[in-house]
Design a protein around this motif. Sequence first.
Motif, PDB file in Angstrom:
ATOM      1  N   TYR A   1      21.101  21.561  81.624  1.00 46.13           N
ATOM      2  CA  TYR A   1      21.750  20.898  80.495  1.00 46.13           C
ATOM      3  C   TYR A   1      21.189  21.423  79.173  1.00 46.13           C
ATOM      4  N   PHE A   2      19.886  21.553  79.090  1.00 44.63           N
ATOM      5  CA  PHE A   2      19.249  22.014  77.859  1.00 44.63           C
ATOM      6  C   PHE A   2      19.667  23.443  77.527  1.00 44.63           C
ATOM      7  N   LEU A   3      19.663  24.326  78.517  1.00 47.38           N
ATOM      8  CA  LEU A   3      20.085  25.705  78.285  1.00 47.38           C
ATOM      9  C   LEU A   3      21.563  25.791  77.912  1.00 47.38           C
ATOM     10  N   SER A   4      22.400  24.991  78.565  1.00 47.44           N
ATOM     11  CA  SER A   4      23.831  24.979  78.234  1.00 47.44           C
ATOM     12  C   SER A   4      24.047  24.509  76.804  1.00 47.44           C
ATOM     13  N   PHE A   5      23.304  23.495  76.396  1.00 44.16           N
ATOM     14  CA  PHE A   5      23.407  22.983  75.031  1.00 44.16           C
ATOM     15  C   PHE A   5      22.967  24.059  74.035  1.00 44.16           C
ATOM     16  N   LEU A   6      21.891  24.773  74.333  1.00 41.21           N
ATOM     17  CA  LEU A   6      21.425  25.834  73.433  1.00 41.21           C
ATOM     18  C   LEU A   6      22.417  26.992  73.363  1.00 41.21           C
ATOM     19  N   ILE A   7      23.007  27.353  74.481  1.00 43.13           N
ATOM     20  CA  ILE A   7      23.996  28.435  74.489  1.00 43.13           C
ATOM     21  C   ILE A   7      25.217  28.032  73.672  1.00 43.13           C
ATOM     22  N   LEU A   8      25.692  26.812  73.862  1.00 42.49           N
ATOM     23  CA  LEU A   8      26.839  26.333  73.095  1.00 42.49           C
ATOM     24  C   LEU A   8      26.517  26.262  71.604  1.00 42.49           C
ATOM     25  N   ALA A   9      25.315  25.832  71.268  1.00 43.94           N
ATOM     26  CA  ALA A   9      24.903  25.811  69.864  1.00 43.94           C
ATOM     27  C   ALA A   9      24.840  27.230  69.299  1.00 43.94           C
ATOM     28  N   GLY A  10      24.384  28.177  70.108  1.00 45.80           N
ATOM     29  CA  GLY A  10      24.363  29.575  69.675  1.00 45.80           C
ATOM     30  C   GLY A  10      25.767  30.112  69.427  1.00 45.80           C
ATOM     31  N   PHE A  11      26.717  29.776  70.301  1.00 46.90           N
ATOM     32  CA  PHE A  11      28.108  30.178  70.089  1.00 46.90           C
ATOM     33  C   PHE A  11      28.647  29.599  68.784  1.00 46.90           C
ATOM     34  N   TRP A  12      28.303  28.344  68.528  1.00 43.81           N
ATOM     35  CA  TRP A  12      28.782  27.671  67.319  1.00 43.81           C
ATOM     36  C   TRP A  12      28.232  28.355  66.062  1.00 43.81           C
ATOM     37  N   VAL A  13      26.957  28.665  66.063  1.00 42.66           N
ATOM     38  CA  VAL A  13      26.348  29.335  64.911  1.00 42.66           C
ATOM     39  C   VAL A  13      26.938  30.732  64.744  1.00 42.66           C
ATOM     40  N   ASN A  14      27.086  31.471  65.848  1.00 39.80           N
ATOM     41  CA  ASN A  14      27.682  32.803  65.762  1.00 39.80           C
ATOM     42  C   ASN A  14      29.126  32.749  65.283  1.00 39.80           C
ATOM     43  N   HIS A  15      29.842  31.719  65.672  1.00 39.77           N
ATOM     44  CA  HIS A  15      31.222  31.562  65.216  1.00 39.77           C
ATOM     45  C   HIS A  15      31.260  31.437  63.692  1.00 39.77           C
ATOM     46  N   HIS A  16      30.341  30.684  63.141  1.00 43.46           N
ATOM     47  CA  HIS A  16      30.291  30.538  61.678  1.00 43.46           C
ATOM     48  C   HIS A  16      29.859  31.830  60.999  1.00 43.46           C
ATOM     49  N   MET A  17      29.000  32.591  61.641  1.00 46.87           N
ATOM     50  CA  MET A  17      28.514  33.824  61.027  1.00 46.87           C
ATOM     51  C   MET A  17      29.550  34.946  61.102  1.00 46.87           C
ATOM     52  N   LEU A  18      30.309  35.013  62.204  1.00 44.93           N
ATOM     53  CA  LEU A  18      31.243  36.116  62.396  1.00 44.93           C
ATOM     54  C   LEU A  18      32.593  35.901  61.725  1.00 44.93           C
ATOM     55  N   PHE A  19      33.054  34.676  61.711  1.00 40.36           N
ATOM     56  CA  PHE A  19      34.391  34.404  61.210  1.00 40.36           C
ATOM     57  C   PHE A  19      34.323  33.772  59.830  1.00 40.36           C
ATOM     58  N   LEU A  20      33.996  34.570  58.857  1.00 39.89           N
ATOM     59  CA  LEU A  20      33.988  34.109  57.472  1.00 39.89           C
ATOM     60  C   LEU A  20      35.361  34.409  56.875  1.00 39.89           C
ATOM     61  N   ILE A  21      36.224  33.414  56.860  1.00 37.05           N
ATOM     62  CA  ILE A  21      37.587  33.586  56.374  1.00 37.05           C
ATOM     63  C   ILE A  21      37.654  32.963  54.982  1.00 37.05           C
ATOM     64  N   LYS A  22      38.018  33.766  54.014  1.00 38.38           N
ATOM     65  CA  LYS A  22      38.118  33.278  52.633  1.00 38.38           C
ATOM     66  C   LYS A  22      39.434  32.515  52.422  1.00 38.38           C
ATOM     67  N   LYS A  23      40.536  33.104  52.859  1.00 38.67           N
ATOM     68  CA  LYS A  23      41.841  32.495  52.712  1.00 38.67           C
ATOM     69  C   LYS A  23      42.624  32.696  53.997  1.00 38.67           C
ATOM     70  N   THR A  24      43.606  31.862  54.208  1.00 45.63           N
ATOM     71  CA  THR A  24      44.462  32.001  55.382  1.00 45.63           C
ATOM     72  C   THR A  24      45.921  31.882  54.945  1.00 45.63           C
ATOM     73  N   ASN A  25      46.807  32.470  55.706  1.00 47.65           N
ATOM     74  CA  ASN A  25      48.235  32.380  55.402  1.00 47.65           C
ATOM     75  C   ASN A  25      48.969  31.919  56.645  1.00 47.65           C
ATOM     76  N   LEU A  26      50.303  31.908  56.584  1.00 52.08           N
ATOM     77  CA  LEU A  26      51.082  31.417  57.716  1.00 52.08           C
ATOM     78  C   LEU A  26      50.928  32.291  58.957  1.00 52.08           C
ATOM     79  N   THR A  27      50.688  33.577  58.786  1.00 50.59           N
ATOM     80  CA  THR A  27      50.517  34.462  59.935  1.00 50.59           C
ATOM     81  C   THR A  27      49.280  34.077  60.718  1.00 50.59           C
ATOM     82  N   LEU A  28      48.171  33.815  60.050  1.00 50.79           N
ATOM     83  CA  LEU A  28      46.939  33.436  60.728  1.00 50.79           C
ATOM     84  C   LEU A  28      47.015  32.010  61.254  1.00 50.79           C
ATOM     85  N   THR A  29      47.678  31.136  60.525  1.00 49.39           N
ATOM     86  CA  THR A  29      47.787  29.738  60.933  1.00 49.39           C
ATOM     87  C   THR A  29      48.709  29.583  62.133  1.00 49.39           C
ATOM     88  N   GLY A  30      49.780  30.339  62.202  1.00 47.15           N
ATOM     89  CA  GLY A  30      50.787  30.214  63.257  1.00 47.15           C
ATOM     90  C   GLY A  30      50.404  30.828  64.492  1.00 47.15           C
TER      91      GLY A  30
END
Length: 93
Positions: free
Chosen positions: A64-93
Amino acid sequence: MNPEDEKKPGLYFPTNRRETLTDGLFAIAMTILVVTIEIPMGPIHTSQLFLQTTGEILPKYVVYFLSFLILAGFWVNHHMLFLIKKTNLTLTG
């Protein structure tokens, strides 16, 4: 994003709703992971019984502890990799 892209006409939306959605999904996954932890029930009268019970549940808690840490790592990496300044209908749809 290029400065030229900002000058192009079009509909742009703020990204805070998309970020909130992904944060919510990670929060739900982490909460479900924690809620499924089972607390052992039963009498533990002796130290030998305590060690036996602890030995049985300790691997589960480590997983459980390792799974929680891995999921937290994915969450942090998601914020670091996907820095989106603006979005439009193409990205939203």
